[in-house]
Design a protein around this motif. Sequence first.
Motif, mmCIF file in Angstrom:
data_model
loop_
_atom_site.group_PDB
_atom_site.id
_atom_site.type_symbol
_atom_site.label_atom_id
_atom_site.label_comp_id
_atom_site.label_asym_id
_atom_site.label_seq_id
_atom_site.Cartn_x
_atom_site.Cartn_y
_atom_site.Cartn_z
ATOM 1 N N UNK A 91 0.954 -1.472 0.450
ATOM 2 C CA UNK A 91 -0.051 0.054 0.043
ATOM 3 C C UNK A 91 1.377 1.076 0.085
ATOM 4 N N UNK A 92 1.743 1.195 0.695
ATOM 5 C CA UNK A 92 2.787 2.536 0.465
ATOM 6 C C UNK A 92 3.352 2.675 -0.567
ATOM 7 N N UNK A 93 3.849 1.879 -1.399
ATOM 8 C CA UNK A 93 4.439 1.325 -2.211
ATOM 9 C C UNK A 93 3.493 2.442 -3.746
ATOM 10 N N UNK A 94 2.212 2.054 -3.560
ATOM 11 C CA UNK A 94 1.102 2.482 -4.170
ATOM 12 C C UNK A 94 1.489 3.821 -4.312
ATOM 13 N N UNK A 95 0.975 3.929 -3.052
ATOM 14 C CA UNK A 95 1.363 5.530 -2.772
ATOM 15 C C UNK A 95 2.250 6.269 -2.733
ATOM 16 N N UNK A 96 3.666 6.163 -3.081
ATOM 17 C CA UNK A 96 4.564 6.275 -3.664
ATOM 18 C C UNK A 96 4.451 6.367 -5.200
ATOM 19 N N UNK A 97 3.982 5.214 -6.065
ATOM 20 C CA UNK A 97 3.333 5.617 -7.491
ATOM 21 C C UNK A 97 2.918 6.224 -8.245
ATOM 22 N N UNK A 98 1.957 6.356 -7.048
ATOM 23 C CA UNK A 98 0.333 7.705 -7.587
ATOM 24 C C UNK A 98 1.248 8.750 -7.562
ATOM 25 N N UNK A 99 1.773 8.707 -6.387
ATOM 26 C CA UNK A 99 2.596 9.981 -5.999
ATOM 27 C C UNK A 99 2.992 10.702 -7.505
ATOM 28 N N UNK A 100 4.388 9.635 -7.726
ATOM 29 C CA UNK A 100 5.317 9.717 -9.017
ATOM 30 C C UNK A 100 4.171 10.199 -10.132
ATOM 31 N N UNK A 101 3.278 9.445 -10.659
ATOM 32 C CA UNK A 101 2.281 9.713 -11.515
ATOM 33 C C UNK A 101 1.730 11.054 -12.226
ATOM 34 N N UNK A 102 1.143 11.320 -10.740
ATOM 35 C CA UNK A 102 0.771 12.825 -10.497
ATOM 36 C C UNK A 102 1.631 13.904 -11.196
ATOM 37 N N UNK A 103 3.093 13.354 -10.025
ATOM 38 C CA UNK A 103 3.961 14.490 -10.386
ATOM 39 C C UNK A 103 4.722 14.505 -12.670
ATOM 40 N N UNK A 104 4.276 13.337 -13.090
ATOM 41 C CA UNK A 104 4.858 13.290 -13.942
ATOM 42 C C UNK A 104 3.402 13.571 -15.103
ATOM 43 N N UNK A 105 2.250 13.504 -14.519
ATOM 44 C CA UNK A 105 1.157 13.900 -15.457
ATOM 45 C C UNK A 105 1.456 15.230 -15.286
ATOM 46 N N UNK A 106 2.361 16.246 -14.615
ATOM 47 C CA UNK A 106 1.853 17.753 -14.946
ATOM 48 C C UNK A 106 3.606 18.520 -15.232
ATOM 49 N N UNK A 107 4.061 17.306 -15.315
ATOM 50 C CA UNK A 107 5.335 18.157 -15.745
ATOM 51 C C UNK A 107 5.243 18.822 -17.607
ATOM 52 N N UNK A 108 5.684 18.970 -18.282
ATOM 53 C CA UNK A 108 5.820 20.403 -18.736
ATOM 54 C C UNK A 108 5.811 18.974 -20.687
ATOM 55 N N UNK A 109 4.761 18.985 -21.384
ATOM 56 C CA UNK A 109 4.567 17.963 -22.277
ATOM 57 C C UNK A 109 5.944 17.516 -23.184
ATOM 58 N N UNK A 110 7.004 18.149 -23.153
ATOM 59 C CA UNK A 110 8.583 17.464 -23.771
ATOM 60 C C UNK A 110 9.114 17.010 -22.278
ATOM 61 N N UNK A 111 9.448 17.199 -21.384
ATOM 62 C CA UNK A 111 9.392 16.128 -20.449
ATOM 63 C C UNK A 111 8.628 14.822 -20.196
ATOM 64 N N UNK A 112 7.683 14.741 -20.329
ATOM 65 C CA UNK A 112 5.829 13.912 -20.241
ATOM 66 C C UNK A 112 6.607 13.038 -20.554
ATOM 67 N N UNK A 113 6.453 13.493 -22.217
ATOM 68 C CA UNK A 113 6.824 12.174 -23.877
ATOM 69 C C UNK A 113 7.679 12.054 -23.271
ATOM 70 N N UNK A 114 9.121 12.739 -23.038
ATOM 71 C CA UNK A 114 10.338 11.360 -22.914
ATOM 72 C C UNK A 114 10.502 10.488 -21.784
ATOM 73 N N UNK A 115 9.398 11.115 -20.357
ATOM 74 C CA UNK A 115 9.466 9.999 -19.674
ATOM 75 C C UNK A 115 8.780 8.762 -19.962
ATOM 76 N N UNK A 116 7.722 8.869 -21.083
ATOM 77 C CA UNK A 116 6.636 7.704 -21.362
ATOM 78 C C UNK A 116 7.617 7.348 -22.618
ATOM 79 N N UNK A 117 7.981 7.432 -23.158
ATOM 80 C CA UNK A 117 8.716 7.189 -24.148
ATOM 81 C C UNK A 117 9.222 5.831 -23.967
ATOM 82 N N UNK A 118 9.892 6.192 -22.170
ATOM 83 C CA UNK A 118 11.185 5.814 -22.499
ATOM 84 C C UNK A 118 10.342 3.987 -21.608
ATOM 85 N N UNK A 119 9.198 3.257 -21.749
ATOM 86 C CA UNK A 119 8.406 2.541 -21.277
ATOM 87 C C UNK A 119 9.093 1.528 -22.264
#
Length: 119
Positions: A91-119
């Motif tokens: 549950x703690x790990x889920x909350x950490x991942x949730x926090x990370x994902x919220x922040x990634x969604x708010x990044x500028x599009x070029x940075x967000x796209x760069x992160x998402x393309x690394x999958x």
Amino acid sequence: MDINMLKNYCLSMKDTYEDYPFGEDVLVVKVKSKMFALITEKGNCLNISLKCDPVLSHSLREAHASITAGYHLNKTHWNTIIIDGSLPEDEIQWMIKHSYEIVVKKLPKPQRDELLSQK
């Protein structure tokens, strides 16, 4: 969980790094220069503060005594979790991942796209 487990899990997310902008007692984990986790340990008290969806944040606080409004942070968008064994590790790990994902969604599009393309 101990401080090393928390730190290592946070740092396992893509493009994360540790920083100490508030002094050596507060470990801040960032993604692309935006913080998503703050870890502190004083004596026997280990805490992690995480960004959280406001509606979910309120629900988590009501359901768990070990989750409070973010300490020295925006009370609407941050929770502080006392790591005392009352919450399961997953549950703690889920909350950490949730926090990370919220922040990634708010990044500028070029940075967000760069992160998402690394999958």
